[in-house]
Design an enzyme around this catalytic site. Structure first.
Site, mmCIF file in Angstrom:
data_model
loop_
_atom_site.group_PDB
_atom_site.id
_atom_site.type_symbol
_atom_site.label_atom_id
_atom_site.label_comp_id
_atom_site.label_asym_id
_atom_site.label_seq_id
_atom_site.Cartn_x
_atom_site.Cartn_y
_atom_site.Cartn_z
ATOM 1 N NE ARG A 119 -3.986 -14.160 -17.546
ATOM 2 C CZ ARG A 119 -4.393 -14.516 -16.351
ATOM 3 N NH1 ARG A 119 -4.231 -13.739 -15.323
ATOM 4 N NH2 ARG A 119 -4.998 -15.662 -16.144
ATOM 5 C CD GLN A 124 -9.197 -14.607 -24.039
ATOM 6 O OE1 GLN A 124 -9.467 -14.181 -25.154
ATOM 7 N NE2 GLN A 124 -9.951 -14.407 -22.984
ATOM 8 C CG ASP A 127 -3.933 -16.952 -19.895
ATOM 9 O OD1 ASP A 127 -3.134 -17.369 -19.044
ATOM 10 O OD2 ASP A 127 -4.748 -16.049 -19.678
ATOM 11 C CB SER A 130 -6.766 -18.578 -18.431
ATOM 12 O OG SER A 130 -6.693 -17.210 -18.203
ATOM 13 C CE1 TYR A 225 -3.241 -11.913 -13.115
ATOM 14 C CE2 TYR A 225 -1.957 -10.427 -14.474
ATOM 15 C CZ TYR A 225 -2.402 -11.694 -14.177
ATOM 16 O OH TYR A 225 -1.991 -12.749 -14.940
HETATM 17 P P1 NAD Z 1 -5.342 -13.987 -9.803
HETATM 18 O O1 NAD Z 1 -5.195 -15.476 -9.769
HETATM 19 O O2 NAD Z 1 -4.120 -13.150 -9.681
HETATM 20 O O3 NAD Z 1 -6.332 -13.559 -8.585
HETATM 21 C C1 NAD Z 1 -7.566 -14.207 -8.354
HETATM 22 C C2 NAD Z 1 -8.610 -13.202 -7.907
HETATM 23 O O4 NAD Z 1 -8.297 -12.758 -6.589
HETATM 24 C C3 NAD Z 1 -8.700 -11.951 -8.781
HETATM 25 O O5 NAD Z 1 -10.015 -11.836 -9.278
HETATM 26 C C4 NAD Z 1 -8.359 -10.827 -7.809
HETATM 27 O O6 NAD Z 1 -9.080 -9.628 -8.079
HETATM 28 C C5 NAD Z 1 -8.781 -11.426 -6.480
HETATM 29 N N1 NAD Z 1 -8.235 -10.780 -5.279
HETATM 30 C C6 NAD Z 1 -6.987 -10.283 -5.048
HETATM 31 N N2 NAD Z 1 -6.909 -9.732 -3.804
HETATM 32 C C7 NAD Z 1 -8.129 -9.923 -3.212
HETATM 33 C C8 NAD Z 1 -8.676 -9.598 -1.939
HETATM 34 N N3 NAD Z 1 -7.984 -8.948 -0.998
HETATM 35 N N4 NAD Z 1 -9.962 -9.953 -1.708
HETATM 36 C C9 NAD Z 1 -10.725 -10.599 -2.634
HETATM 37 N N5 NAD Z 1 -10.252 -10.918 -3.862
HETATM 38 C C10 NAD Z 1 -8.980 -10.586 -4.146
HETATM 39 O O7 NAD Z 1 -6.120 -13.482 -11.089
HETATM 40 P P2 NAD Z 1 -6.702 -14.260 -12.348
HETATM 41 O O8 NAD Z 1 -7.880 -15.037 -11.918
HETATM 42 O O9 NAD Z 1 -5.619 -15.010 -13.018
HETATM 43 O O10 NAD Z 1 -7.159 -13.081 -13.318
HETATM 44 C C11 NAD Z 1 -7.408 -11.798 -12.885
HETATM 45 C C12 NAD Z 1 -8.006 -10.926 -13.999
HETATM 46 O O11 NAD Z 1 -7.393 -11.138 -15.264
HETATM 47 C C13 NAD Z 1 -9.452 -11.093 -14.214
HETATM 48 O O12 NAD Z 1 -9.953 -9.803 -14.428
HETATM 49 C C14 NAD Z 1 -9.575 -11.873 -15.454
HETATM 50 O O13 NAD Z 1 -10.812 -11.666 -16.100
HETATM 51 C C15 NAD Z 1 -8.438 -11.287 -16.228
HETATM 52 N N6 NAD Z 1 -8.001 -12.208 -17.279
HETATM 53 C C16 NAD Z 1 -7.961 -11.751 -18.580
HETATM 54 C C17 NAD Z 1 -7.557 -12.602 -19.591
HETATM 55 C C18 NAD Z 1 -7.510 -12.147 -21.018
HETATM 56 O O14 NAD Z 1 -8.050 -11.115 -21.341
HETATM 57 N N7 NAD Z 1 -6.815 -12.878 -21.866
HETATM 58 C C19 NAD Z 1 -7.183 -13.896 -19.302
HETATM 59 C C20 NAD Z 1 -7.227 -14.326 -17.971
HETATM 60 C C21 NAD Z 1 -7.632 -13.458 -16.978
#
Ligand code: NAD
Length: 371
Positions: A119, A124, A127, A130, A225
């Protein structure tokens, strides 16, 4: 010159990994020959003629698999017998479905799984997680609005005022933030939970209320994550969520931890406190669900509360999903070709996605999940 094969999905998924809008760029910019399986894009609105006009040739499935050096697909499928070396690029979720990997453990096979891309800013544009999470978050709210027995926005009418829906979003990652933005646009009152403190600022910037439980475990090495929480923390969280769930008209559950069972956040007793006609959309259902009652790929009715278990709502908007996937696959291919031709060693993007090399499991992240 290397060739690309675009495969049709085998499990009823209407999306296609690469649509005709990207075929011309693959041929012109990257110099590949493109073979497309018959009807590969038909359910996303792309005909075989569209692929042919873009410069591809169309063939039956086995012919594409035999002719192409690199095969592109979305979901895991049972591989046929192969006589020559092939590279497969798909989205097989090996952290959770590691049993799928057995199929690729043959000396003539290389496998890249795009859900393992790092990530990072550079990755990006490739991805796929996303792209699909964002569309699923949007569709989850639209689905909830459709299934719900009330309206989303406030209605001020001559007959009186109708209060706006209360939407609770569990997990404010990519899908959750898109769900918040969509629900806000539809006029709902929105609040959201996440274990990552950083999510709070993003939730508030979208005009929603952030609810948090103190004491979450965070790990800066987890690549942005969330990590698994202690049972003690989860218990505290479920108690607070219970109060908010019982007041919500709609719950959009998106909380996930890569490769692990989804955290259980909504117990049956919380669902039973919701008003008749309320809706839960559980996007984490493939990994066990955030709601105790969710059933993957099903809509159930529990004492008047409808629970939609679906981790693949992006499939229900296949034209847009395929368009976004096309961009992601193209950007990965472009980067992959540059790295291969430059014979660069240790590229974090290509190495991050490489799971199987010549039949051997080489991905350290996948290996660590198998221990
Ligand atoms: P994901 O699908 O694995 O999880 C979804 C959300 O569930 C996350 O925000 C996680 O913190 C939350 N979660 C997990 N356990 C939980 C709990 N017990 N209670 C409440 N919430 C809980 O994650 P995602 O949406 O694919 O992405 C996660 C992170 O990656 C984010 O910080 C996002 O900004 C980052 N990200 C970065 C990039 C990049 O820089 N290229 C791209 C995509 C995502």
């Amino acid at each position: 010159m290397q060739s690309i094969g675009i495969l049709k999905e085998q499990n009823g998924d209407p999306r296609v990994c690469v649509g005709p809008m990207t075929v011309g760029k693959i041929i012109k910019d990257l110099g590949f020959t493109v073979y497309t399986e018959q009807s590969a894009g038909s359910q996303s609105g792309f005909s075989d003629e569209d692929y042919i006009s873009a410069g591809a040739t169309v063939h039956e499935r086995n012919e594409v698999i035999n002719k192409a050096d690199i095969l592109l697909f979305i979901n895991h499928f049972r591989l046929p017998h192969l006589d020559a070396s092939k590279t497969f690029i798909g989205i097989v979720n090996p952290l959770f479905h590691y049993n799928h990997l057995m199929d690729y453990m043959k000396p003539e096979i290389n496998l890249f799984s795009l859900d393992l891309l790092p990530r990072t800013t550079k990755a990006q544009s490739m991805d796929v997680l996303s792209s699909m999470a964002s569309l699923s978050g949007y569709k989850a709210v639209i689905k909830a609005a459709e299934v719900s027995n009330t309206v989303m926005p406030m209605f001020t009418t001559a007959a009186g005022t109708i209060r706006p829906a209360k939407v609770l979003v569990l997990g404010a990652g990519v899908a959750g933030l898109q769900a918040i933005a969509t629900a806000k646009r539809l006029g709902a009152v929105v609040e959201a939970f996440d274990v990552r403190k950083a999510a709070g600022e993003e939730v508030r910037s979208l005009g929603a209320k952030f609810i948090e439980v103190e004491g979450a475990t965070e790990n800066k090495d987890a690549g942005g994550y969330a990590v698994e929480q202690s049972e003690d923390y989860l218990q505290k969280q479920r108690e607070l969520i219970h109060k908010h769930v019982s007041e919500a008209t709609i719950v959009i559950a998106t909380a996930n931890i890569p490769g692990k069972k989804a955290p259980l956040l909504v117990r049956t007793e919380s669902v039973e406190k919701m008003k008749f006609g309320s809706v839960i959309v559980d996007l984490a259902s493939e990994q066990g669900g955030n709601c105790e009652l969710s059933q993957d790929e099903k809509i159930i009715n529990h004492k008047g509360v409808k629970i939609v278990g679906s981790s693949f709502l992006a499939r229900e908007i296949p034209a847009t999903s395929s368009q976004m996937l096309s961009g992601n696959f193209f950007n990965f291919l472009k980067h992959f070709k540059l790295i291969e031709e430059g014979e660069v060693q240790n590229d974090p993007i290509v190495d991050g996605a490489l799971v199987v090399k010549e039949g051997k499991l080489v991905n350290e992240r996948v290996k660590s999940f198998l221990i």
